[in-house]
Design a protein around this motif. Sequence first.
Motif, PDB file in Angstrom:
ATOM      1  N   ILE A  20      -2.399  -0.974   5.945  1.00  0.00           N
ATOM      2  CA  ILE A  20      -3.826  -0.855   6.279  1.00  0.00           C
ATOM      3  C   ILE A  20      -4.508   0.084   5.294  1.00  0.00           C
ATOM      4  CG2 ILE A  20      -5.461   0.079   7.968  1.00  0.00           C
ATOM      5  CD1 ILE A  20      -4.539  -2.608   8.810  1.00  0.00           C
ATOM      6  N   THR A  21      -3.934   1.259   5.099  1.00  0.00           N
ATOM      7  CA  THR A  21      -4.614   2.277   4.305  1.00  0.00           C
ATOM      8  C   THR A  21      -4.655   1.951   2.813  1.00  0.00           C
ATOM      9  OG1 THR A  21      -2.534   3.531   4.210  1.00  0.00           O
ATOM     10  CG2 THR A  21      -4.091   4.121   5.936  1.00  0.00           C
ATOM     11  N   THR A  22      -3.630   1.247   2.301  1.00  0.00           N
ATOM     12  CA  THR A  22      -3.598   0.972   0.858  1.00  0.00           C
ATOM     13  C   THR A  22      -3.790  -0.488   0.499  1.00  0.00           C
ATOM     14  OG1 THR A  22      -1.191   0.634   0.788  1.00  0.00           O
ATOM     15  CG2 THR A  22      -1.990   2.884   0.549  1.00  0.00           C
ATOM     16  N   PRO A 313       4.117  -7.110  -4.809  1.00  0.00           N
ATOM     17  CA  PRO A 313       4.467  -5.728  -4.436  1.00  0.00           C
ATOM     18  C   PRO A 313       3.477  -4.727  -5.022  1.00  0.00           C
ATOM     19  CG  PRO A 313       6.372  -6.923  -5.319  1.00  0.00           C
ATOM     20  CD  PRO A 313       5.156  -7.742  -5.625  1.00  0.00           C
ATOM     21  N   ILE A 314       2.866  -3.928  -4.168  1.00  0.00           N
ATOM     22  CA  ILE A 314       1.876  -2.962  -4.635  1.00  0.00           C
ATOM     23  C   ILE A 314       2.526  -1.877  -5.486  1.00  0.00           C
ATOM     24  CG2 ILE A 314       2.009  -1.463  -2.595  1.00  0.00           C
ATOM     25  CD1 ILE A 314      -1.047  -1.113  -2.845  1.00  0.00           C
ATOM     26  N   LYS A 315       3.815  -1.601  -5.235  1.00  0.00           N
ATOM     27  CA  LYS A 315       4.480  -0.524  -5.983  1.00  0.00           C
ATOM     28  C   LYS A 315       4.499  -0.797  -7.477  1.00  0.00           C
ATOM     29  CE  LYS A 315       8.234  -0.533  -3.582  1.00  0.00           C
ATOM     30  NZ  LYS A 315       7.899  -1.520  -2.540  1.00  0.00           N
ATOM     31  N   ASN A 316       4.566  -2.081  -7.890  1.00  0.00           N
ATOM     32  CA  ASN A 316       4.572  -2.369  -9.321  1.00  0.00           C
ATOM     33  C   ASN A 316       3.253  -1.984  -9.972  1.00  0.00           C
ATOM     34  OD1 ASN A 316       7.186  -3.350  -9.305  1.00  0.00           O
ATOM     35  ND2 ASN A 316       6.558  -5.442  -8.868  1.00  0.00           N
ATOM     36  N   GLY A 317       2.158  -2.236  -9.276  1.00  0.00           N
ATOM     37  CA  GLY A 317       0.863  -1.835  -9.801  1.00  0.00           C
ATOM     38  C   GLY A 317       0.765  -0.325  -9.958  1.00  0.00           C
TER      39      GLY A 317
END
Length: 398
Positions: A20-22, A313-317
């Motif tokens: 939700i937050t990210t 995956p958001i972590k890659n960004g």
Amino acid sequence: MKQKKNILVTTYWSYNNALITTYTLPYVRIILKQLAPGCKIYLLTLSDKQNFDKTNFEKFRTELEKENIVVINYTYSPFGFGMAFRFTRIFLELIGLILTKNISGLHGWCTPGGAIACLLSIVTRKPLVLDSFEPHALNMIENGSWTKKSTAFNILFKLEKLQFRKATEVICAAKGMIEHAETTYGAKKKRYFVKPACVDLNLFFPPAQASSDAANKTITCLYAGKFGGIYLDKEVFDFFKVAIDYFGDRFKIVLLTSHSEAEIELFCKNSAVDRNKVQIAFVKHEEVPAYLRMADFGICPVKPVPTKAFCSPIKNGEYWASGMPVVITRNISDDSRLIAENEAGYVLQQLNEQEYLNAVKKIEYLLAEKNTSLRIRQLAEQYRNFEIAESIYKTIYA
């Protein structure tokens, strides 16, 4: 002049979940900017009753109301009969909300949230936008959570098919998703977009360029996430073991994870990893950039199952925005291809000791290059910039 309209955004996550937050709120704010002044976005969240903190929720809800974002929270149940029973009441109340609050459109986030929006769209005849659309039901089979004969799989798969056919616009998480969806669900879409998980580039900064004593520099690997489920577990620590053997005392591991000390200790033991090499912390998402600035490379250990070609995956960004090379499994979103094509890390073709060693040597080579971090930062600027989302939402809502 823009027509005044309110939007209902449906998710399947708790108000305090990082998704939700990210992964939701930054986009909700962008959507709101496209609407006429005074318009509101109603945001549906589902929270676990046992972990619900009323004080924190009220603070969260009050702050968002100042931005014209109204949070509607219900109790979460796993997808299946329990949620179907509970959803009857939720469904009726949401219909009442749509009719009384001038809701002109429904915006479903990911597949379970999209299923809720789809059913509401059928009853109220409000247009439906699917966001971050990817195959959830098939992935649950691939990671071993469900079977093809399970009730949960059959319900969700049919709802995925229904929402894809019903949607006026589909925003996919990866480029290949639209072809997969048209083949799997048997429908053609004229209006679709591709929006990977974007990041706020202003929060993440590349580290200093490689120095002349790079050969003696401590090398820190960072991973932000969990083990198990859609992620590898033992294989990650086997990779750590290879890196420790290669780099020796120069190598450090930082895990930003909610796993307990006992769980991490067991992972280390099973892969013969020195526990003293591993630092663990569970931090708020806003603290992640500070940890990334201290690291040299990241890992994205998503299980390389077929449907993960359509995730984001958001972590890659976040790794790219920090200028960090990434060790990733093959066929993950568009990311594996971009990493290979742009010399931005290493793509594991197999999960074995030789491939782990190849990855470690590639990381060592990239960290010794002067322009590596700036090159990788440019990947984030091109492929994970919030301007991508702004362009899409402007097309749909402005």
